[in-house]
Scaffold this active site. Structure first.
Site, PDB file in Angstrom:
ATOM      1  N   LYS A  52       0.809  -1.225   0.000  1.00  0.00           N
ATOM      2  CA  LYS A  52       0.000   0.000   0.000  1.00  0.00           C
ATOM      3  C   LYS A  52       0.842   1.275   0.000  1.00  0.00           C
ATOM      4  O   LYS A  52       0.378   2.337  -0.418  1.00  0.00           O
ATOM      5  CB  LYS A  52      -0.929  -0.001   1.212  1.00  0.00           C
ATOM      6  CG  LYS A  52      -2.080  -0.990   1.133  1.00  0.00           C
ATOM      7  CD  LYS A  52      -3.120  -0.546   0.118  1.00  0.00           C
ATOM      8  CE  LYS A  52      -4.387  -1.370   0.216  1.00  0.00           C
ATOM      9  NZ  LYS A  52      -5.442  -0.888  -0.686  1.00  0.00           N
ATOM     10  N   SER A 309       1.093 -10.052  -0.416  1.00  0.00           N
ATOM     11  CA  SER A 309       0.813  -8.617  -0.414  1.00  0.00           C
ATOM     12  C   SER A 309       0.942  -7.926   0.932  1.00  0.00           C
ATOM     13  O   SER A 309       0.962  -6.704   0.986  1.00  0.00           O
ATOM     14  CB  SER A 309      -0.602  -8.375  -0.955  1.00  0.00           C
ATOM     15  OG  SER A 309      -1.556  -9.069  -0.167  1.00  0.00           O
TER      16      SER A 309
END
Length: 415
Positions: A52, A309
């Site tokens: 992110k 992720s």
């Protein structure tokens, strides 16, 4: 090279002033297990332990290039997006106001504050994320701040595409398959957009949690739809509605290329990666690895990249993860047992247990009955087949019982 690909490469180059490329690592354990070359793109090793930071950095970088006097940035997030925004606010020396639900765990609040330092103000508002988001957007309008969207923003999508840029450079050639987790769609949209030009021969599989299958729903009808119910266990990817911009970039993918990962099975994957490899993955971070067994025949002999992720796993959740993993593997079950109220009844039951069976929970639920008592009993064993033997013995002895392991309503109240 297309305009999008060029922007993704520029974003990747600009990030080198903030952090080095995340590692692309061949995983010997998974490669041997599946007879393939399995590589992990370790976004769990970014400075904020998720990808992110990329979208937040690129979006903020481009806003400041156009409007150098923009001093306040706002986001609404209880997780990885908040931490990425906080880190980038400190990097650029701007003020960040981060809105989080009141129910946000203290650990996530503390980490966000650590990354942002004096540049970040955290505001806790709303019991649910929709309320938090409304407060953040109202504040933006009030003070003229810039709202940093978590995924549905072209600059964020470009930033997330930098994962694909790095991956191809690190691997040195195009892989046969890339497996990407999907939440709001920023990462998957960015990677698909870049690989379509830079490595068109590379296939893509998209994975989302079974309890938050917003991409599956959108593909079915050809446009984003809002799910009526979302299981929030995979909090980094449990999104009720995929983004409009992200879905536009994903439109045209085949339904068979979108895979669902059951939440309990993800728990098995988290524990395997932790115990065997020493890799800490959050539920969303484990999605790509989780579907490898489903693709076993398809990937044999091929080069596969799984994007891990995120690694922001709260170890206070570990008991729940273990519990769900055991239940998914079928080696732990819960029963309501109707036990006769006579001397020796409990002993009769205990003598039916096998050498690998262990009582993990025992609790009388109804103690006032004259002839029978209801007992909640949890049994853990080494292999699922042991339950067939036990239940056959119970049936032969005339014991009355109900397996409530998969009964969500009962489990909420008694397990």
């Amino acid at each position: 090279m297309s305009d999008f690909s060029e922007k993704a490469r520029r974003a990747e180059m600009a990030m080198r002033g903030l952090f080095p490329p995340t590692p692309l690592q061949r995983n010997d354990h998974l490669s041997a297990r599946f007879g393939a070359e399995i590589w992990l793109k370790r976004e769990d090793l970014s400075p904020v332990r998720s990808y992110k930071i990329r979208g937040a950095f690129n979006a903020m970088r481009k806003v400041l290039a156009e409007r150098p006097d923009q001093k306040v940035f706002v986001c609404a997030s209880a997780g990885n997006h908040a931490q990425g925004v906080a880190f980038v606010c400190r990097h650029f020396g701007v003020r960040g106001v981060i809105f989080m639900p009141v129910t946000t765990p203290q650990q996530k609040i503390d980490k966000t504050r650590t990354f942002g330092g004096e540049n970040v103000e955290i505001r806790l508002t709303g019991d649910y994320f929709d309320d938090t988001l409304a407060s953040a957007q109202a504040y933006c309008a009030e003070v003229g701040a810039h709202f940093l969207a978590p995924f549905d923003d072209p600059d964020v999508i470009e930033g997330q595409a930098s994962v694909a840029v790095e991956m191809l450079e690190e691997l040195g050639h195009a892989p046969d398959l890339v497996i990407v987790p999907v939440g709001g769609g920023g990462l998957s949209a960015g990677m698909r957009g870049y690989l379509a030009e830079a490595a068109p021969q590379t296939a893509l599989k998209f994975v989302e949690p079974a309890g938050g299958a917003s991409l599956t729903a959108a593909v079915a009808v050809g446009e984003p739809v809002t799910l009526k119910k979302v299981d929030t266990f995979v909090d980094g990817a449990a999104v009720a509605r995929i983004g409009a911009r992200t879905f536009a970039a994903l439109k045209g993918i085949a339904p068979e290329d979108v895979l669902l990962a059951p939440e309990d099975r993800i728990c098995v994957t988290i524990l395997e990666m932790l115990n065997v490899e020493g890799i800490v993955l959050e539920p969303a971070g484990a999605l790509a690895v989780d579907v490898l067994p489903v693709l076993a025949d398809e990937i044999r002999g091929k080069t596969v990249v799984c994007v891990t992720s995120g690694g922001n796993f709260d170890f206070e959740r570990l008991p729940e993860v273990k519990e769900r993993a055991l239940r998914y593997r079928g080696v732990k079950k819960y029963f309501i047992l109707r036990l006769p109220q006579r001397p020796g009844a409990l002993r009769d039951f205990l003598e039916m247990l096998g050498p690998e069976d262990d009582i993990a929970r025992f609790e009388y639920l109804k103690k006032s009955a004259r002839n029978f008592g209801s007992v909640l009993i949890g049994i853990e064993t080494r292999q699922a087949a042991n339950f067939e033997t036990l239940l056959a013995k119970l049936d032969a002895a005339g014991f009355v019982y109900k397996d409530i392991t998969e009964d969500e309503l009962l489990a909420q109240f008694v397990i």
